[in-house]
Write a protein that holds these residues in place. Structure first.
Motif, PDB file in Angstrom:
ATOM      1  N   LEU A  59       0.913  -1.232  -0.104  1.00 26.54           N
ATOM      2  CA  LEU A  59      -0.075  -0.020   0.050  1.00 26.54           C
ATOM      3  C   LEU A  59       0.866   1.255  -0.055  1.00 26.54           C
ATOM      4  O   LEU A  59       0.266   2.334  -0.050  1.00 26.54           O
ATOM      5  N   GLN A  60       2.285   1.171   0.273  1.00 28.97           N
ATOM      6  CA  GLN A  60       3.042   2.370   0.113  1.00 28.97           C
ATOM      7  C   GLN A  60       2.711   3.497  -0.808  1.00 28.97           C
ATOM      8  O   GLN A  60       2.754   4.587  -0.830  1.00 28.97           O
ATOM      9  N   PRO A  61       2.604   2.946  -2.301  1.00 29.17           N
ATOM     10  CA  PRO A  61       2.425   3.933  -3.399  1.00 29.17           C
ATOM     11  C   PRO A  61       1.360   4.670  -3.225  1.00 29.17           C
ATOM     12  O   PRO A  61       1.306   5.777  -3.371  1.00 29.17           O
ATOM     13  N   LEU A  62      -0.067   4.131  -2.717  1.00 30.65           N
ATOM     14  CA  LEU A  62      -1.329   4.526  -2.484  1.00 30.65           C
ATOM     15  C   LEU A  62      -1.014   5.757  -1.310  1.00 30.65           C
ATOM     16  O   LEU A  62      -1.803   6.688  -1.581  1.00 30.65           O
ATOM     17  N   VAL A  63      -0.178   5.048  -0.262  1.00 27.77           N
ATOM     18  CA  VAL A  63      -0.144   6.087   0.838  1.00 27.77           C
ATOM     19  C   VAL A  63       0.465   7.366   0.423  1.00 27.77           C
ATOM     20  O   VAL A  63       0.162   8.238   0.757  1.00 27.77           O
ATOM     21  N   ARG A  64       1.615   7.301  -0.465  1.00 26.52           N
ATOM     22  CA  ARG A  64       2.385   8.359  -0.901  1.00 26.52           C
ATOM     23  C   ARG A  64       1.446   9.327  -1.632  1.00 26.52           C
ATOM     24  O   ARG A  64       1.408  10.485  -1.495  1.00 26.52           O
ATOM     25  N   GLN A  65       0.767   8.558  -2.675  1.00 23.32           N
ATOM     26  CA  GLN A  65      -0.062   9.467  -3.726  1.00 23.32           C
ATOM     27  C   GLN A  65      -1.171  10.254  -2.998  1.00 23.32           C
ATOM     28  O   GLN A  65      -1.436  11.128  -3.672  1.00 23.32           O
ATOM     29  N   PHE A  66      -1.778   9.494  -2.336  1.00 27.52           N
ATOM     30  CA  PHE A  66      -3.006  10.365  -1.636  1.00 27.52           C
ATOM     31  C   PHE A  66      -2.610  10.859  -0.170  1.00 27.52           C
ATOM     32  O   PHE A  66      -3.334  11.392   0.550  1.00 27.52           O
ATOM     33  N   ARG A  67      -1.415  10.873   0.169  1.00 26.16           N
ATOM     34  CA  ARG A  67      -0.852  11.855   1.347  1.00 26.16           C
ATOM     35  C   ARG A  67      -1.370  11.471   2.612  1.00 26.16           C
ATOM     36  O   ARG A  67      -1.472  12.067   3.219  1.00 26.16           O
ATOM     37  N   LEU A  68      -1.621  10.157   2.662  1.00 25.00           N
ATOM     38  CA  LEU A  68      -2.251   9.596   3.963  1.00 25.00           C
ATOM     39  C   LEU A  68      -1.236   9.505   5.047  1.00 25.00           C
ATOM     40  O   LEU A  68      -1.878   9.421   6.245  1.00 25.00           O
ATOM     41  N   ASP A  69      -0.050   9.491   4.791  1.00 22.95           N
ATOM     42  CA  ASP A  69       0.989   9.437   5.629  1.00 22.95           C
ATOM     43  C   ASP A  69       0.956  10.781   6.629  1.00 22.95           C
ATOM     44  O   ASP A  69       1.634  10.896   7.489  1.00 22.95           O
ATOM     45  N   GLY A  70       0.339  11.948   5.960  1.00 22.09           N
ATOM     46  CA  GLY A  70       0.111  12.894   6.643  1.00 22.09           C
ATOM     47  C   GLY A  70      -0.708  13.172   7.636  1.00 22.09           C
ATOM     48  O   GLY A  70      -0.948  14.158   8.335  1.00 22.09           O
ATOM     49  N   ILE A  71      -1.657  12.253   7.560  1.00 20.38           N
ATOM     50  CA  ILE A  71      -2.582  11.972   8.483  1.00 20.38           C
ATOM     51  C   ILE A  71      -2.590  10.990   9.342  1.00 20.38           C
ATOM     52  O   ILE A  71      -2.668  11.373  10.856  1.00 20.38           O
ATOM     53  N   TYR A  72      -1.999   9.739   9.048  1.00 16.00           N
ATOM     54  CA  TYR A  72      -1.770   8.822  10.154  1.00 16.00           C
ATOM     55  C   TYR A  72      -0.227   8.395  10.117  1.00 16.00           C
ATOM     56  O   TYR A  72       0.337   8.700   9.081  1.00 16.00           O
ATOM     57  N   ALA A  73      -0.120   8.178  11.224  1.00 17.68           N
ATOM     58  CA  ALA A  73       1.506   7.764  11.350  1.00 17.68           C
ATOM     59  C   ALA A  73       1.633   6.348  10.820  1.00 17.68           C
ATOM     60  O   ALA A  73       1.047   5.280  11.115  1.00 17.68           O
ATOM     61  N   VAL A  74       2.543   6.348   9.656  1.00 20.02           N
ATOM     62  CA  VAL A  74       2.874   5.135   8.971  1.00 20.02           C
ATOM     63  C   VAL A  74       4.206   4.826   9.344  1.00 20.02           C
ATOM     64  O   VAL A  74       5.244   5.222   9.134  1.00 20.02           O
TER      65      VAL A  74
END
Length: 117
Positions: free
Chosen positions: A67-82
């Motif tokens: 899921l790392q490409p999706l996390v970076r694409q949608f910037r979810l790691d700015g909301i949740y601690a990955v």
């Protein structure tokens, strides 16, 4: 006598039906009124559980390698601690990112001290 025997058979048949055991899935479906109502209630509840990150479920899910490409694409790691880190995104003109510990809390007293200098 024939009527009494027939009545006895009917009551014995209904007694065996009321004593029958149903499985937990059948009981749950009867409680909700069917699989459609079960899905209408529990799918949004499961999504809310993930989105609210209760018990760290969303962080664990986002930390999976595929899921790392999706996390970076949608910037979810700015909301949740990955993987224990959050990411801060800065758009134009700098276009950069930086990571910081996920449990880091912003301290407003530092900003107040800087502004009073």
């Amino acid at each position: 006598a024939a009527e009494a025997a027939a009545e006895g058979k009917r009551s014995a048949g209904s007694a065996s039906m009321s004593g029958a055991q149903i499985g937990p899935w059948d009981f749950l479906m009867a409680l909700y009124g069917g699989p459609r109502r079960f899905a209408l209630v529990n799918i949004p509840a499961a999504l809310l559980l993930l989105v609210s990150d209760l018990f760290g479920g969303m962080r664990t899910l986002l930390s999976l390698e595929p899921l790392q490409p999706l996390v970076r694409q949608f910037r979810l790691d700015g909301i949740y601690a990955v993987r224990g880190l959050k990411r801060h995104y800065i758009d134009a003109p700098l276009s950069c990112t930086f990571t910081y510990p996920g449990d880091w809390a912003y301290d407003p007293s530092v900003e107040m001290a800087r502004s009073q200098r």
